[in-house]
Design a protein around this motif. Structure first.
Motif, PDB file in Angstrom:
ATOM      1  N   GLY A  34      32.860  19.293  31.620  1.00 51.47           N
ATOM      2  CA  GLY A  34      33.655  18.111  31.946  1.00 51.47           C
ATOM      3  C   GLY A  34      33.769  17.150  30.779  1.00 51.47           C
ATOM      4  N   LEU A  35      32.670  16.953  30.050  1.00 53.40           N
ATOM      5  CA  LEU A  35      32.705  16.066  28.886  1.00 53.40           C
ATOM      6  C   LEU A  35      33.594  16.628  27.781  1.00 53.40           C
ATOM      7  CD1 LEU A  35      28.956  14.991  28.679  1.00 53.40           C
ATOM      8  CD2 LEU A  35      30.884  13.635  29.495  1.00 53.40           C
ATOM      9  N   LEU A  36      33.528  17.935  27.575  1.00 53.89           N
ATOM     10  CA  LEU A  36      34.389  18.549  26.564  1.00 53.89           C
ATOM     11  C   LEU A  36      35.854  18.447  26.971  1.00 53.89           C
ATOM     12  CD1 LEU A  36      32.364  21.772  25.650  1.00 53.89           C
ATOM     13  CD2 LEU A  36      32.625  19.702  24.288  1.00 53.89           C
ATOM     14  N   GLY A  37      36.121  18.619  28.274  1.00 50.94           N
ATOM     15  CA  GLY A  37      37.490  18.477  28.748  1.00 50.94           C
ATOM     16  C   GLY A  37      38.006  17.061  28.572  1.00 50.94           C
ATOM     17  N   ALA A  38      37.146  16.084  28.837  1.00 50.42           N
ATOM     18  CA  ALA A  38      37.542  14.686  28.649  1.00 50.42           C
ATOM     19  C   ALA A  38      37.847  14.397  27.186  1.00 50.42           C
ATOM     20  CB  ALA A  38      36.434  13.768  29.156  1.00 50.42           C
ATOM     21  N   ARG A  39      37.056  14.966  26.286  1.00 53.44           N
ATOM     22  CA  ARG A  39      37.322  14.794  24.857  1.00 53.44           C
ATOM     23  C   ARG A  39      38.662  15.408  24.483  1.00 53.44           C
ATOM     24  NH1 ARG A  39      32.546  15.541  20.525  1.00 53.44           N
ATOM     25  NH2 ARG A  39      31.204  13.819  21.150  1.00 53.44           N
ATOM     26  N   LEU A  40      38.936  16.575  25.038  1.00 55.39           N
ATOM     27  CA  LEU A  40      40.172  17.278  24.710  1.00 55.39           C
ATOM     28  C   LEU A  40      41.385  16.480  25.163  1.00 55.39           C
ATOM     29  CD1 LEU A  40      41.239  19.884  23.456  1.00 55.39           C
ATOM     30  CD2 LEU A  40      41.204  20.908  25.738  1.00 55.39           C
ATOM     31  N   VAL A  41      41.294  15.885  26.350  1.00 47.69           N
ATOM     32  CA  VAL A  41      42.403  15.088  26.876  1.00 47.69           C
ATOM     33  C   VAL A  41      42.551  13.786  26.093  1.00 47.69           C
ATOM     34  CG1 VAL A  41      43.214  13.783  28.880  1.00 47.69           C
ATOM     35  CG2 VAL A  41      42.258  16.081  29.188  1.00 47.69           C
ATOM     36  N   ARG A  42      41.410  13.148  25.810  1.00 45.86           N
ATOM     37  CA  ARG A  42      41.440  11.836  25.159  1.00 45.86           C
ATOM     38  C   ARG A  42      41.748  11.916  23.671  1.00 45.86           C
ATOM     39  NH1 ARG A  42      36.456  10.552  25.925  1.00 45.86           N
ATOM     40  NH2 ARG A  42      35.775  11.046  23.816  1.00 45.86           N
ATOM     41  N   ASP A  43      41.072  12.849  22.984  1.00 47.93           N
ATOM     42  CA  ASP A  43      41.170  12.919  21.517  1.00 47.93           C
ATOM     43  C   ASP A  43      41.901  14.150  21.007  1.00 47.93           C
ATOM     44  OD1 ASP A  43      39.599  10.619  21.533  1.00 47.93           O
ATOM     45  OD2 ASP A  43      37.742  11.780  21.432  1.00 47.93           O
ATOM     46  N   ARG A  44      42.259  15.058  21.910  1.00 45.72           N
ATOM     47  CA  ARG A  44      42.897  16.322  21.542  1.00 45.72           C
ATOM     48  C   ARG A  44      42.002  17.176  20.659  1.00 45.72           C
ATOM     49  NH1 ARG A  44      46.926  12.520  21.692  1.00 45.72           N
ATOM     50  NH2 ARG A  44      48.660  12.998  23.098  1.00 45.72           N
ATOM     51  N   GLU A  45      40.704  16.971  20.746  1.00 46.72           N
ATOM     52  CA  GLU A  45      39.744  17.798  20.038  1.00 46.72           C
ATOM     53  C   GLU A  45      38.394  17.668  20.738  1.00 46.72           C
ATOM     54  OE1 GLU A  45      38.355  14.567  16.629  1.00 46.72           O
ATOM     55  OE2 GLU A  45      39.628  16.264  16.097  1.00 46.72           O
ATOM     56  N   THR A  46      37.541  18.666  20.548  1.00 55.05           N
ATOM     57  CA  THR A  46      36.233  18.657  21.205  1.00 55.05           C
ATOM     58  C   THR A  46      35.101  18.437  20.228  1.00 55.05           C
ATOM     59  OG1 THR A  46      36.089  21.078  20.985  1.00 55.05           O
ATOM     60  CG2 THR A  46      37.023  20.203  23.031  1.00 55.05           C
ATOM     61  N   TRP A  47      35.400  18.494  18.933  1.00 55.57           N
ATOM     62  CA  TRP A  47      34.348  18.354  17.927  1.00 55.57           C
ATOM     63  C   TRP A  47      34.186  16.898  17.550  1.00 55.57           C
ATOM     64  CZ3 TRP A  47      30.587  21.382  16.431  1.00 55.57           C
ATOM     65  CH2 TRP A  47      29.866  21.072  15.296  1.00 55.57           C
ATOM     66  N   GLY A  48      32.945  16.467  17.335  1.00 53.69           N
ATOM     67  CA  GLY A  48      32.704  15.091  16.908  1.00 53.69           C
ATOM     68  C   GLY A  48      31.328  14.626  17.322  1.00 53.69           C
ATOM     69  N   ALA A  49      30.944  13.449  16.853  1.00 58.57           N
ATOM     70  CA  ALA A  49      29.632  12.896  17.164  1.00 58.57           C
ATOM     71  C   ALA A  49      29.511  12.625  18.657  1.00 58.57           C
ATOM     72  CB  ALA A  49      29.413  11.602  16.376  1.00 58.57           C
ATOM     73  N   VAL A  50      28.305  12.854  19.192  1.00 59.72           N
ATOM     74  CA  VAL A  50      28.040  12.595  20.602  1.00 59.72           C
ATOM     75  C   VAL A  50      27.899  11.089  20.801  1.00 59.72           C
ATOM     76  CG1 VAL A  50      26.459  13.007  22.526  1.00 59.72           C
ATOM     77  CG2 VAL A  50      26.880  14.817  20.855  1.00 59.72           C
ATOM     78  N   SER A  51      28.653  10.542  21.734  1.00 60.01           N
ATOM     79  CA  SER A  51      28.578   9.113  22.000  1.00 60.01           C
ATOM     80  C   SER A  51      27.408   8.816  22.938  1.00 60.01           C
ATOM     81  CB  SER A  51      29.878   8.621  22.636  1.00 60.01           C
ATOM     82  OG  SER A  51      30.010   9.137  23.955  1.00 60.01           O
ATOM     83  N   ILE A  52      27.044   7.539  23.011  1.00 62.48           N
ATOM     84  CA  ILE A  52      25.963   7.142  23.905  1.00 62.48           C
ATOM     85  C   ILE A  52      26.362   7.348  25.361  1.00 62.48           C
ATOM     86  CG2 ILE A  52      24.607   5.168  24.724  1.00 62.48           C
ATOM     87  CD1 ILE A  52      23.612   6.352  22.142  1.00 62.48           C
ATOM     88  N   ASP A  53      27.625   7.093  25.691  1.00 62.26           N
ATOM     89  CA  ASP A  53      28.082   7.322  27.066  1.00 62.26           C
ATOM     90  C   ASP A  53      27.924   8.783  27.457  1.00 62.26           C
ATOM     91  OD1 ASP A  53      28.687   4.680  27.274  1.00 62.26           O
ATOM     92  OD2 ASP A  53      30.850   4.920  27.037  1.00 62.26           O
ATOM     93  N   GLU A  54      28.308   9.683  26.555  1.00 63.55           N
ATOM     94  CA  GLU A  54      28.148  11.113  26.826  1.00 63.55           C
ATOM     95  C   GLU A  54      26.681  11.478  26.943  1.00 63.55           C
ATOM     96  OE1 GLU A  54      32.121  12.850  24.542  1.00 63.55           O
ATOM     97  OE2 GLU A  54      30.260  12.510  23.425  1.00 63.55           O
ATOM     98  N   THR A  55      25.851  10.867  26.103  1.00 64.49           N
ATOM     99  CA  THR A  55      24.414  11.124  26.165  1.00 64.49           C
ATOM    100  C   THR A  55      23.838  10.717  27.514  1.00 64.49           C
ATOM    101  OG1 THR A  55      24.228  10.758  23.778  1.00 64.49           O
ATOM    102  CG2 THR A  55      22.196  10.646  25.063  1.00 64.49           C
ATOM    103  N   ILE A  56      24.289   9.577  28.039  1.00 65.38           N
ATOM    104  CA  ILE A  56      23.798   9.112  29.337  1.00 65.38           C
ATOM    105  C   ILE A  56      24.162  10.095  30.441  1.00 65.38           C
ATOM    106  CG2 ILE A  56      24.085   7.303  31.083  1.00 65.38           C
ATOM    107  CD1 ILE A  56      24.388   5.305  28.801  1.00 65.38           C
ATOM    108  N   VAL A  57      25.399  10.591  30.415  1.00 62.65           N
ATOM    109  CA  VAL A  57      25.843  11.533  31.453  1.00 62.65           C
ATOM    110  C   VAL A  57      25.026  12.825  31.389  1.00 62.65           C
ATOM    111  CG1 VAL A  57      27.782  12.920  32.257  1.00 62.65           C
ATOM    112  CG2 VAL A  57      28.163  10.571  31.530  1.00 62.65           C
ATOM    113  N   VAL A  58      24.846  13.365  30.185  1.00 58.13           N
ATOM    114  CA  VAL A  58      24.073  14.604  30.031  1.00 58.13           C
ATOM    115  C   VAL A  58      22.620  14.380  30.435  1.00 58.13           C
ATOM    116  CG1 VAL A  58      23.213  16.302  28.383  1.00 58.13           C
ATOM    117  CG2 VAL A  58      25.587  15.525  28.262  1.00 58.13           C
TER     118      VAL A  58
END
Length: 401
Positions: A281-305
């Protein structure tokens, strides 16, 4: 209303350079005049560009953090658009005309102000026009101040233009969604609380283990009291017998907070699937938002995981297993996150002590665990070592050293 450049880009004050760049790209898609028909888009884009020019430069960012937003803007810039341009308003016909006049003034380099109030919607020009080729993007201030005109504005706009569409706020105007809760969330730094929570969860797991092996621990304490302070006698007592105390693997196998609704293999597979779906789900959100899945992990993503991992591992082995998994995960991500930003670059050595429980589990699974190795891998190294990073961060935060 925005409070400073970090708030303008919707990033925390410890954001890395990559996160600043990503945030700027997202804001460009919203506020660039080529993608946004709002009357305020030009001044909004000007402010976003100025924020990126400063925060994207490590030297200028350090000066900005040191001086504070108000002093930095007063001393090192020629002003910025009024924060009122970020407010959502319902324009009347005369207000729209007034804003159009302001836009014309902006093109000519005349000083102007913005306001969403009816009384001040007509901006008054009272300053003089100045030019500076080194000031970056043109910036606007309130009445009585000057606006600089950058000779490279047109080229900056052309290179900054990104493919995207403008977003709309809840009232239908283009721009950002701005409410007290989202603003508060963006400004928080959750790194230190996450570390402390993982440590507290692990300590709760040790307490759970102690309660489950209370009789064996009392027998061990009696033996240690009889030995006294003799180091060889203590080592012998810890190595010769377990006194009825479970090994870590035996303890985890006996933990059952809820009755599994499925067979063991299916139950563990379902829990692993929860973590897998969360990551997908997080990778899908990145793909929709940024059109890419690669990049630094944000604190929000860290909290969800972290939440998904904490719930699933607690169901499998209780807080001891949850803390043992979360500590290295959070320590590693947060050390990496901190190193990518300006200022302090903590060592990855802070992560090594919290990996000790994994060694303890491996020794127990191989049948080589003793009370001495259990004490070192589950108590001494993870507890004493885990305190190093949060205490160091707290000292830096409180005393700046």
């Amino acid at each position: 209303m925005t409070e400073d450049f970090y708030d303008l880009l919707e990033i925390p004050s410890d954001a890395s350079q990559d996160e600043i760049k990503d945030a700027y790209r997202q804001q460009v898609r919203v506020y660039h005049p080529d993608h946004n028909d709002d009357d305020r888009a030009r001044s909004q884009f000007t402010a976003v560009k100025k924020a990126y020019d400063i925060l994207g430069d490590p030297v200028e960012r350090k000066a900005y953090d040191r001086m504070g937003h108000k002093d930095y803007v007063a001393k090192r810039t020629s002003g910025l658009p009024s924060p009122d341009v970020w407010k959502s308003t319902t324009k009347k016909a005369d207000d729209t005309q007034s804003t159009a006049d302001d836009s014309d003034e902006a093109d000519s380099g005349t000083t102007f102000t913005y306001s969403d109030s009816e009384a001040s919607s007509s901006s008054t020009t009272t300053g003089t026009t100045t030019s500076s080729g080194a000031s970056g993007t043109g910036a606007a201030t309130g009445a009585g101040s000057t606006r600089t005109t950058d000779h490279t504005t047109d080229s900056s706009r052309s290179t900054s233009s990104q493919t995207g569409t403008a977003t709309e706020t809840s009232d239908g105007t283009s721009g950002r969604t701005d409410n007290p809760l989202s603003r508060w969330w963006r400004r928080q730094n959750f790194s230190l609380p996450l570390i402390w929570l993982s440590v507290c969860l692990y300590v709760a797991g040790l307490a759970h283990f102690a309660l489950a092996n209370e009789t064996g621990l009392e027998a061990l304490l009696t033996e240690l009291q009889a030995v006294g302070g003799d180091p060889e006698g203590i080592l012998s007592a810890l190595s010769s017998s377990r006194y009825g105390i479970d090994s870590s693997v035996e303890f985890l196998a006996a933990v059952e907070f809820v009755t599994p609704p499925l067979e063991a293999l299916q139950w563990y597979g379902a829990l692993a699937g929860v973590v897998g779906v969360t990551l997908a789900g997080l990778l899908g959100a990145r793909l929709v938002r940024d059109r890419e899945t690669w990049g630094a992990v944000s604190i929000d993503e860290t909290i969800v995981v972290a939440l998904a991992v904490a719930v699933t591992t607690t169901l499998v082995g209780g807080p001891l297993l949850a803390g043992a998994v979360l500590m290295p995960l959070l320590f590693g991500v947060i050390v990496r996150h901190t190193r990518r930003g300006p200022g302090w670059t903590p060592s990855y050595l802070y992560v090594l002590p919290v990996l000790a429980p994994a060694v303890g589990f491996a020794l127990a699974a191989a049948g080589h665990a003793t009370l001495a190795t259990d004490f070192l891998t589950f108590v001494f190294f993870p507890i004493v070592g885990a305190l190093g990073l949060p205490l160091r961060a707290t000292i830096r935060k409180r005393f700046g050293r």
